[in-house]
Design a protein around this motif. Structure first.
Motif, PDB file in Angstrom:
ATOM      1  N   ASP A  65       0.641  -1.194  -0.056  1.00 53.80           N
ATOM      2  CA  ASP A  65       0.023  -0.022  -0.010  1.00 53.80           C
ATOM      3  C   ASP A  65       0.928   1.226   0.117  1.00 53.80           C
ATOM      4  O   ASP A  65       1.603   1.406   0.857  1.00 53.80           O
ATOM      5  N   PRO A  66       0.878   2.053  -0.951  1.00 53.33           N
ATOM      6  CA  PRO A  66       1.667   3.254  -1.078  1.00 53.33           C
ATOM      7  C   PRO A  66       1.630   4.204   0.090  1.00 53.33           C
ATOM      8  O   PRO A  66       2.378   4.888   0.592  1.00 53.33           O
ATOM      9  N   HIS A  67       0.406   4.200   0.893  1.00 51.40           N
ATOM     10  CA  HIS A  67       0.297   5.010   2.015  1.00 51.40           C
ATOM     11  C   HIS A  67       0.812   4.529   3.459  1.00 51.40           C
ATOM     12  O   HIS A  67       1.205   5.189   4.373  1.00 51.40           O
ATOM     13  N   GLU A  68       1.453   3.196   3.086  1.00 48.11           N
ATOM     14  CA  GLU A  68       1.859   2.433   4.454  1.00 48.11           C
ATOM     15  C   GLU A  68       3.357   2.079   4.140  1.00 48.11           C
ATOM     16  O   GLU A  68       4.086   1.627   4.802  1.00 48.11           O
ATOM     17  N   ALA A  69       3.825   2.231   2.731  1.00 46.48           N
ATOM     18  CA  ALA A  69       4.875   1.796   2.338  1.00 46.48           C
ATOM     19  C   ALA A  69       6.353   2.282   2.996  1.00 46.48           C
ATOM     20  O   ALA A  69       7.207   1.802   3.032  1.00 46.48           O
ATOM     21  N   ARG A  70       6.235   3.647   3.606  1.00 48.55           N
ATOM     22  CA  ARG A  70       7.136   4.502   4.096  1.00 48.55           C
ATOM     23  C   ARG A  70       7.909   3.415   5.356  1.00 48.55           C
ATOM     24  O   ARG A  70       8.881   3.573   5.759  1.00 48.55           O
ATOM     25  N   ASP A  71       6.807   2.748   5.804  1.00 45.40           N
ATOM     26  CA  ASP A  71       7.374   1.729   6.814  1.00 45.40           C
ATOM     27  C   ASP A  71       8.390   0.543   6.665  1.00 45.40           C
ATOM     28  O   ASP A  71       8.880  -0.057   7.491  1.00 45.40           O
ATOM     29  N   LEU A  72       8.303   0.433   5.290  1.00 43.25           N
ATOM     30  CA  LEU A  72       9.454  -0.695   4.623  1.00 43.25           C
ATOM     31  C   LEU A  72      10.962   0.003   4.706  1.00 43.25           C
ATOM     32  O   LEU A  72      11.740  -0.892   4.386  1.00 43.25           O
ATOM     33  N   PHE A  73      10.806   1.175   4.784  1.00 45.21           N
ATOM     34  CA  PHE A  73      12.268   1.647   4.649  1.00 45.21           C
ATOM     35  C   PHE A  73      12.939   2.506   6.071  1.00 45.21           C
ATOM     36  O   PHE A  73      12.059   3.098   6.597  1.00 45.21           O
ATOM     37  N   PRO A  74      14.024   2.345   6.189  1.00 48.25           N
ATOM     38  CA  PRO A  74      14.584   3.038   7.314  1.00 48.25           C
ATOM     39  C   PRO A  74      14.462   4.760   7.103  1.00 48.25           C
ATOM     40  O   PRO A  74      14.903   5.243   6.254  1.00 48.25           O
ATOM     41  N   ALA A  75      13.876   5.363   8.130  1.00 53.16           N
ATOM     42  CA  ALA A  75      13.565   6.703   8.183  1.00 53.16           C
ATOM     43  C   ALA A  75      14.706   7.457   7.920  1.00 53.16           C
ATOM     44  O   ALA A  75      14.654   8.755   7.424  1.00 53.16           O
ATOM     45  N   ASP A  76      15.834   7.140   8.419  1.00 59.58           N
ATOM     46  CA  ASP A  76      17.209   7.785   8.484  1.00 59.58           C
ATOM     47  C   ASP A  76      17.898   7.650   7.287  1.00 59.58           C
ATOM     48  O   ASP A  76      19.123   8.140   6.909  1.00 59.58           O
ATOM     49  N   GLN A  77      17.675   7.103   6.065  1.00 54.16           N
ATOM     50  CA  GLN A  77      18.137   6.619   4.956  1.00 54.16           C
ATOM     51  C   GLN A  77      17.606   7.330   3.753  1.00 54.16           C
ATOM     52  O   GLN A  77      17.794   7.052   2.540  1.00 54.16           O
ATOM     53  N   TRP A  78      16.398   8.307   3.874  1.00 55.13           N
ATOM     54  CA  TRP A  78      16.143   9.026   2.798  1.00 55.13           C
ATOM     55  C   TRP A  78      17.061  10.116   2.280  1.00 55.13           C
ATOM     56  O   TRP A  78      17.678  10.769   3.092  1.00 55.13           O
TER      57      TRP A  78
END
Length: 77
Positions: free
Chosen positions: A5-18
């Motif tokens: 789900d694109p609206h929940e996909a941010r949880d798939l990635f480490p927050a400090d690596q954008w």
């Protein structure tokens, strides 16, 4: 990449690596951010909306996306 789900996909990635595109800085911070922090996946989001939807690419999709962007830049030049 299917199955997210694109609206929940941010949880798939480490927050400090954008990472933000440095070439976008002269455009008033209207740019994208990407994240390579999850093996086999690349996240892409709007830097102005970090809590918004995230596009998720596998490695082949990411390569195809990059080639399409490069082709469009060349076409417009």
């Amino acid at each position: 990449m299917k199955g997210y789900d694109p609206h929940e996909a941010r949880d798939l990635f480490p927050a400090d690596q954008w990472e933000k595109a440095t070439a976008s800085q002269p455009n008033g911070d209207q740019c994208v951010e990407w994240n390579f922090g999850t093996p086999g996946r690349v996240g892409l989001r709007d830097s102005n909306h970090p809590d918004g939807p995230v596009l998720v690419f596998d490695e082949a999709e990411w390569s195809a996306f990059q080639e399409a962007v490069k082709a469009e830049q060349t076409r417009q030049a």
